[in-house]
Design a protein around this motif. Structure first.
Motif, PDB file in Angstrom:
ATOM      1  N   SER A   1       8.847   6.424   0.337  1.00  0.00           N
ATOM      2  CA  SER A   1      10.274   6.179   0.124  1.00  0.00           C
ATOM      3  C   SER A   1      10.710   4.937   0.892  1.00  0.00           C
ATOM      4  O   SER A   1       9.953   4.384   1.698  1.00  0.00           O
ATOM      5  N   THR A   2      11.959   4.506   0.661  1.00  0.00           N
ATOM      6  CA  THR A   2      12.494   3.341   1.368  1.00  0.00           C
ATOM      7  C   THR A   2      12.452   3.544   2.880  1.00  0.00           C
ATOM      8  O   THR A   2      12.036   2.664   3.636  1.00  0.00           O
TER       9      THR A   2
ATOM     10  N   LEU B   1       0.838  -1.200   0.000  1.00  0.00           N
ATOM     11  CA  LEU B   1       0.000   0.000   0.000  1.00  0.00           C
ATOM     12  C   LEU B   1       0.873   1.250   0.000  1.00  0.00           C
ATOM     13  O   LEU B   1       0.620   2.215  -0.737  1.00  0.00           O
ATOM     14  N   ALA B   2       1.921   1.240   0.827  1.00  0.00           N
ATOM     15  CA  ALA B   2       2.808   2.401   0.924  1.00  0.00           C
ATOM     16  C   ALA B   2       3.575   2.630  -0.377  1.00  0.00           C
ATOM     17  O   ALA B   2       3.716   3.770  -0.835  1.00  0.00           O
ATOM     18  N   VAL B   3       4.069   1.540  -0.982  1.00  0.00           N
ATOM     19  CA  VAL B   3       4.893   1.671  -2.189  1.00  0.00           C
ATOM     20  C   VAL B   3       4.040   1.999  -3.415  1.00  0.00           C
ATOM     21  O   VAL B   3       4.369   2.913  -4.185  1.00  0.00           O
ATOM     22  N   LEU B   4       2.937   1.269  -3.607  1.00  0.00           N
ATOM     23  CA  LEU B   4       2.168   1.363  -4.850  1.00  0.00           C
ATOM     24  C   LEU B   4       1.091   2.443  -4.820  1.00  0.00           C
ATOM     25  O   LEU B   4       0.794   3.040  -5.846  1.00  0.00           O
ATOM     26  N   THR B   5       0.490   2.692  -3.658  1.00  0.00           N
ATOM     27  CA  THR B   5      -0.624   3.642  -3.572  1.00  0.00           C
ATOM     28  C   THR B   5      -0.190   4.993  -3.027  1.00  0.00           C
ATOM     29  O   THR B   5      -0.622   6.040  -3.520  1.00  0.00           O
ATOM     30  N   LEU B   6       0.677   4.977  -2.007  1.00  0.00           N
ATOM     31  CA  LEU B   6       1.048   6.223  -1.330  1.00  0.00           C
ATOM     32  C   LEU B   6       2.440   6.713  -1.713  1.00  0.00           C
ATOM     33  O   LEU B   6       2.900   7.722  -1.186  1.00  0.00           O
ATOM     34  N   ASP B   7       3.138   5.988  -2.614  1.00  0.00           N
ATOM     35  CA  ASP B   7       4.430   6.399  -3.165  1.00  0.00           C
ATOM     36  C   ASP B   7       5.448   6.727  -2.074  1.00  0.00           C
ATOM     37  O   ASP B   7       6.122   7.756  -2.099  1.00  0.00           O
TER      38      ASP B   7
ATOM     39  N   GLY C   1      16.322   0.610   6.773  1.00  0.00           N
ATOM     40  CA  GLY C   1      16.010   1.776   5.949  1.00  0.00           C
ATOM     41  C   GLY C   1      17.209   2.698   5.784  1.00  0.00           C
ATOM     42  O   GLY C   1      17.480   3.217   4.692  1.00  0.00           O
ATOM     43  N   ALA C   2      17.945   2.920   6.883  1.00  0.00           N
ATOM     44  CA  ALA C   2      19.108   3.809   6.822  1.00  0.00           C
ATOM     45  C   ALA C   2      20.222   3.221   5.959  1.00  0.00           C
ATOM     46  O   ALA C   2      20.815   3.919   5.121  1.00  0.00           O
ATOM     47  N   LEU C   3      20.518   1.920   6.161  1.00  0.00           N
ATOM     48  CA  LEU C   3      21.560   1.280   5.358  1.00  0.00           C
ATOM     49  C   LEU C   3      21.151   1.200   3.888  1.00  0.00           C
ATOM     50  O   LEU C   3      21.989   1.384   2.991  1.00  0.00           O
ATOM     51  N   GLY C   4      19.867   0.907   3.653  1.00  0.00           N
ATOM     52  CA  GLY C   4      19.393   0.833   2.278  1.00  0.00           C
ATOM     53  C   GLY C   4      19.514   2.162   1.562  1.00  0.00           C
ATOM     54  O   GLY C   4      19.851   2.220   0.362  1.00  0.00           O
ATOM     55  N   THR C   5      19.245   3.256   2.272  1.00  0.00           N
ATOM     56  CA  THR C   5      19.358   4.589   1.692  1.00  0.00           C
ATOM     57  C   THR C   5      20.829   4.955   1.464  1.00  0.00           C
ATOM     58  O   THR C   5      21.184   5.546   0.437  1.00  0.00           O
TER      59      THR C   5
ATOM     60  N   SER D   1      10.237   1.540   5.815  1.00  0.00           N
ATOM     61  CA  SER D   1      10.845   0.900   6.988  1.00  0.00           C
ATOM     62  C   SER D   1      10.206   1.401   8.281  1.00  0.00           C
ATOM     63  O   SER D   1      10.133   0.666   9.271  1.00  0.00           O
ATOM     64  N   LEU D   2       9.726   2.638   8.297  1.00  0.00           N
ATOM     65  CA  LEU D   2       9.079   3.191   9.490  1.00  0.00           C
ATOM     66  C   LEU D   2       7.744   2.521   9.795  1.00  0.00           C
ATOM     67  O   LEU D   2       7.289   2.544  10.938  1.00  0.00           O
ATOM     68  N   LEU D   3       7.120   1.918   8.788  1.00  0.00           N
ATOM     69  CA  LEU D   3       5.848   1.235   9.021  1.00  0.00           C
ATOM     70  C   LEU D   3       6.019   0.111  10.025  1.00  0.00           C
ATOM     71  O   LEU D   3       5.241  -0.021  10.984  1.00  0.00           O
ATOM     72  N   ARG D   4       7.022  -0.715   9.797  1.00  0.00           N
ATOM     73  CA  ARG D   4       7.268  -1.828  10.724  1.00  0.00           C
ATOM     74  C   ARG D   4       7.743  -1.307  12.078  1.00  0.00           C
ATOM     75  O   ARG D   4       7.432  -1.889  13.119  1.00  0.00           O
ATOM     76  N   THR D   5       8.475  -0.202  12.058  1.00  0.00           N
ATOM     77  CA  THR D   5       8.934   0.394  13.316  1.00  0.00           C
ATOM     78  C   THR D   5       7.753   0.814  14.177  1.00  0.00           C
ATOM     79  O   THR D   5       7.751   0.618  15.397  1.00  0.00           O
TER      80      THR D   5
END
Length: 412
Positions: free
Chosen positions: A41-42, A33-39, A366-370, A46-50
């Motif tokens: 970021s990486t 939902l975050a990636v496809l609908t709400l666009d 998220g931080a390492l991925g960025t 990651s904050l969703l699971r946090t």
């Protein structure tokens, strides 16, 4: 049928089955939902699971002390009902075209609080419902629910997201919480009121639980290993969907089907764990399965476009098998080694050190991925998980075949 002949365990099992399935749908649908609908970021993904797991750092230990003072079944019922209302708000907002990423965060935080209360109460409730010698088969059946939900949910979530959309798929999770509440409400075995301390002291009660875990020669290495595993698992999990969509260029349905195939190992594990522990010993089986988790995450890091997508399937297959074997044996050992009056606090302490590491791991991913890229982060997560097994091999566990059955008290 075995343990399912127990009528009230059967009700608990039925409540758990569909609730686990619904939670697996949301676990995949929310980042999609975050990636496809709400666009998003990486880092935002990651904050969703946090948001869901950070609550363990704040409330986990208090929830354990609280669970030891009260009857747990009412907590389970009300937590399910309130989570149903929270998750239902997402498809409603989407339907009226007012859904934002901020609302998703706002739903996940209170839902995370309720999940902490539910999980601690659930782990404390099972030893109150079953005799001690039936805990291993009971935990195996509940782990089988987790496995079935992981397989079916992984495949179904991708297909449902592509068919219904991510928001409506999350709405199905709300319905699963209602199902769970109804079954839990139907349990008939009376739950005895726990003996309350004459002079309640919350800090001392929490300290008792932590002392039992960290002074116990067998529970301490299990707790530390679980913490490291959860840290790097969360780091990989926070970015995996982003990596598969944006770097490997997979569609949601494809991700779901590949995850479903790979997670078949979890179903196999729930069936064979009892036999493996009988033949090779609980501790030996636990050591091998914990090492296998690190190997599995390292294999997943080899995933790339084309035929190398097969590494994702192989890694997920091995991870699903090893995680369930390790989970069943660790929970059963903990419940046997812990005295009844400490079940809630010890469960909360173990959950605190494991789930408390999850939000840190999600932010780390998220931080390492960025900073370094998604692929490099997956390698770091895999090798970090593998290295975390050292704490098990340099502990008394390496000399044992089975977990002692007596309620050993920790030293200190």
């Amino acid at each position: 049928m075995g343990i399912l002949r127990h009528p009230d365990f059967r009700r608990l099992w039925a409540a758990d089955l569909l609730s686990q399935l619904g939670s697996r749908l949301s676990m995949s649908a929310i980042p999609l939902l975050a990636v496809l609908t709400l666009d998003a970021s990486t880092l935002q993904v990651s904050l969703l699971r946090t948001c869901e797991t950070a609550v363990w750092l704040v409330l986990g230990l208090f929830a354990g002390a609280w669970a030891d003072r009260i009857r747990c079944r009412p907590v389970l019922v009300y937590a399910d009902l309130l989570r149903a209302l929270l998750y239902a708000s997402i498809p409603i907002a989407w339907w009226f075209d007012v859904l934002t990423l901020a609302q998703v965060y706002a739903v996940l935080v209170p839902a995370g609080i309720l999940t902490v209360l539910f999980d601690v109460a659930h782990n404390s409730y099972l030893p109150r419902l079953l005799e001690r010698d039936r805990l291993l088969p009971g935990n195996a059946k509940l782990a089988a629910n987790h496995s079935i939900a992981a397989v079916v949910g992984a495949g179904a979530s991708g297909i449902l997201v592509q068919w219904l959309g991510a928001a409506l798929t999350i709405g199905l999770d709300a319905l699963s919480f209602l199902w769970s509440a109804l079954w839990l409400r139907s349990i008939r075995t009376p739950e005895a009121e726990p003996v309350k301390p004459e002079r309640p002291d919350l800090r001392r009660e929490i300290a008792d639980g932590m002392r039992h875990v960290f002074h116990h020669p067998l529970m301490r290495p299990l707790a530390l290993n679980t913490m490291v595993t959860m840290l790097f698992q969360a780091a990989a999990g926070a970015i995996m969907v982003v990596y598969l969509v944006r770097a490997v260029h997979l569609q949601p349905a494809t991700i779901g089907v590949l995850s479903m195939i790979g997670l078949g190992g979890a179903i196999v594990a729930s069936v064979v764990t009892e036999r493996l522990s009988t033949r090779y010993g609980e501790v030996r089986t636990l050591l091998v399965s914990s090492t296998g988790i690190g190997v599995a995450f390292t294999v997943q890091a080899m995933t790339a476009p084309g035929w190398q997508v097969s590494w994702f399937v192989a890694g997920t297959l091995l991870a699903g098998f090893c995680i369930i074997v390790s989970y069943i044996l660790q929970v059963s050992a903990r419940q046997r080694l812990c005295p009844p009056e400490l079940q809630g606090r010890v469960s909360a302490t173990m959950s605190f050190v494991s789930w408390g590491a999850a939000p840190i791991g999600s932010l780390l991913g998220g931080a390492l991925g960025t900073a370094f890229g998604l692929h490099t982060t997956l390698w770091i997560a895999g090798l970090g998980t593998l290295a975390g097994n050292a704490v098990l091999y340099f502990s008394p566990l390496r000399t044992l075949r089975t977990v002692p059955t007596e309620l050993a008290r920790p030293r200190g």
